[in-house]
Design an enzyme around this catalytic site. Sequence first.
Site, mmCIF file in Angstrom:
data_model
loop_
_atom_site.group_PDB
_atom_site.id
_atom_site.type_symbol
_atom_site.label_atom_id
_atom_site.label_comp_id
_atom_site.label_asym_id
_atom_site.label_seq_id
_atom_site.Cartn_x
_atom_site.Cartn_y
_atom_site.Cartn_z
ATOM 1 N N ALA A 85 0.951 -1.146 -0.021
ATOM 2 C CA ALA A 85 0.208 0.012 0.089
ATOM 3 C C ALA A 85 0.938 1.377 0.116
ATOM 4 O O ALA A 85 0.712 2.017 0.936
ATOM 5 C CB ALA A 85 -0.983 -0.002 1.275
ATOM 6 N N LEU A 86 1.745 1.040 -0.914
ATOM 7 C CA LEU A 86 2.790 2.095 -1.024
ATOM 8 C C LEU A 86 2.456 3.545 -1.059
ATOM 9 O O LEU A 86 1.379 3.934 -1.869
ATOM 10 C CB LEU A 86 3.790 1.796 -2.051
ATOM 11 C CG LEU A 86 4.401 0.415 -1.951
ATOM 12 C CD1 LEU A 86 5.423 0.092 -2.994
ATOM 13 C CD2 LEU A 86 4.933 0.216 -0.628
ATOM 14 N N HIS A 87 2.996 4.777 -0.557
ATOM 15 C CA HIS A 87 2.799 5.980 -0.678
ATOM 16 C C HIS A 87 4.174 6.748 -0.882
ATOM 17 O O HIS A 87 5.298 6.126 -1.013
ATOM 18 C CB HIS A 87 2.039 6.463 0.513
ATOM 19 C CG HIS A 87 2.558 6.012 1.873
ATOM 20 N ND1 HIS A 87 3.632 6.339 2.256
ATOM 21 C CD2 HIS A 87 2.000 5.208 2.676
ATOM 22 C CE1 HIS A 87 3.873 6.021 3.408
ATOM 23 N NE2 HIS A 87 2.934 5.390 3.709
ATOM 24 N N GLY A 118 5.947 8.265 1.354
ATOM 25 C CA GLY A 118 6.923 7.683 2.178
ATOM 26 C C GLY A 118 7.813 6.615 2.027
ATOM 27 O O GLY A 118 9.016 6.699 2.001
ATOM 28 N N HIS A 119 7.186 5.687 1.451
ATOM 29 C CA HIS A 119 7.788 4.431 1.132
ATOM 30 C C HIS A 119 8.664 4.888 -0.248
ATOM 31 O O HIS A 119 9.912 4.669 -0.204
ATOM 32 C CB HIS A 119 7.176 3.325 0.676
ATOM 33 C CG HIS A 119 6.149 2.985 1.636
ATOM 34 N ND1 HIS A 119 4.723 3.085 1.575
ATOM 35 C CD2 HIS A 119 6.406 2.095 2.698
ATOM 36 C CE1 HIS A 119 4.138 2.597 2.413
ATOM 37 N NE2 HIS A 119 5.119 1.832 3.467
ATOM 38 N N LYS A 125 9.135 7.490 10.910
ATOM 39 C CA LYS A 125 7.709 7.362 11.045
ATOM 40 C C LYS A 125 7.558 6.225 12.178
ATOM 41 O O LYS A 125 6.936 6.350 13.004
ATOM 42 C CB LYS A 125 6.996 7.172 10.011
ATOM 43 C CG LYS A 125 5.654 6.620 10.071
ATOM 44 C CD LYS A 125 4.516 7.647 10.219
ATOM 45 C CE LYS A 125 3.197 7.207 10.494
ATOM 46 N NZ LYS A 125 2.906 5.854 10.771
ATOM 47 N N GLY A 157 11.999 4.223 7.866
ATOM 48 C CA GLY A 157 11.391 5.576 8.075
ATOM 49 C C GLY A 157 11.507 5.871 9.600
ATOM 50 O O GLY A 157 11.071 5.012 10.517
HETATM 51 P P1 AMP Z 1 5.073 -0.228 6.439
HETATM 52 O O1 AMP Z 1 4.968 -0.494 4.902
HETATM 53 O O2 AMP Z 1 4.234 0.749 7.278
HETATM 54 O O3 AMP Z 1 5.715 -1.135 6.981
HETATM 55 O O4 AMP Z 1 6.582 0.651 6.260
HETATM 56 C C1 AMP Z 1 7.737 0.515 5.492
HETATM 57 C C2 AMP Z 1 8.800 1.344 5.838
HETATM 58 O O5 AMP Z 1 8.409 2.851 5.409
HETATM 59 C C3 AMP Z 1 9.075 1.622 7.244
HETATM 60 O O6 AMP Z 1 10.351 1.837 7.246
HETATM 61 C C4 AMP Z 1 8.262 3.012 7.666
HETATM 62 O O7 AMP Z 1 8.911 3.559 8.716
HETATM 63 C C5 AMP Z 1 8.648 3.664 6.257
HETATM 64 N N1 AMP Z 1 7.294 4.951 6.261
HETATM 65 C C6 AMP Z 1 6.049 4.761 6.442
HETATM 66 N N2 AMP Z 1 5.248 5.853 6.448
HETATM 67 C C7 AMP Z 1 6.430 6.734 6.231
HETATM 68 C C8 AMP Z 1 6.222 8.304 6.185
HETATM 69 N N3 AMP Z 1 5.060 8.951 6.174
HETATM 70 N N4 AMP Z 1 7.511 8.537 5.862
HETATM 71 C C9 AMP Z 1 8.735 8.096 5.780
HETATM 72 N N5 AMP Z 1 8.833 6.535 5.969
HETATM 73 C C10 AMP Z 1 7.658 6.084 6.254
#
Ligand code: AMP
Length: 284
Positions: free
Chosen positions: A33-35, A37-38, A154, A152
């Site tokens: 569910a990439l955005h 931030g990813h 985050k 991140g």
């Molecule tokens: P997730 O898919 O939520 O497990 O996140 C994967 C990676 O993306 C992790 O290292 C998170 O900390 C990073 N991440 C998620 N949201 C953000 C964001 N808003 N800004 C920067 N990195 C992010």
Amino acid sequence: MYLFHSASKLSQFIQIQRNKYSKSIGFVPTMGALHQGHQSLVQASKSKAGLTVCSIFVNPTQFNQKSDLENYPKTLSKDIELLIKVGCDVLFFPTVQEIYPEGTSKKDLPEFDLAPLDSILEGKFRPGHFQGVAQVVSRLLAITTPDYLFLGQKDYQQIQIIKRLVNIQTIPVEIISCPIIREEDGLALSSRNVRLTPELKKQAHIIFNTLNWVKDHFHIYSVEELQEKAWSKLDIPGFKTEYFEIVDGQTLEKWISPQKPQSIIACVAVWVGEVRLIDNMVIK
Ligand code: AMP
């Protein structure tokens, strides 16, 4: 972009890239569910490493609520488009069986010594969550053997947990923590944001405003006063704060004045309607 489902084939491919083409490896683990931030993590990897590997794996062992795992958003074709657009070299998209061939029951999985990091803040409300994170990251690092691991800020506590894991297992990888990417109004981007109702999404920037307020008033009020005021700012209909803590940036223990740690972080978790959001800010 190359797509791998098989862990052993990906490992072989990475060894060839490293040994034959002298490429350094950057790794970005995600749950999809990439955005943006990813995307920022992939871009950071591309600017540092010769080969960027991103994984999409919704790790069942880190969810302590079945409904959260089941409701986790899945947008694979959009994710692939985004990864191609930013120039990611490899996507690893394994099955649960591929990551956990022995199964996912507790007795089949390693238990890491993460105390007390795994039982405070997020750990207090999500028992077992960080063991699950450590289990999957340990497995993914063994498969991808990266030189650089991009995470991140985050998920600030997650970074401290993974630093501990890397230390325990003496894994030769450099952890690079990347800044939080936010919406224009300050809401931290998260895969879970799509589940917010439009009304609550409009208000969710209050979390960022509260963190900012605490940062701006850090030298004016005591920690107790700051926390109390933060709780009352977040006390609005539809919101339910789980914790708002001001902590030492390394140990994540409550910061007590006049201690002078390297950094001080404010960390927050709030239920906004049915969605649990976390955020944090470096205060000092
Ligand atoms: P997730 O898919 O939520 O497990 O996140 C994967 C990676 O993306 C992790 O290292 C998170 O900390 C990073 N991440 C998620 N949201 C953000 C964001 N808003 N800004 C920067 N990195 C992010």
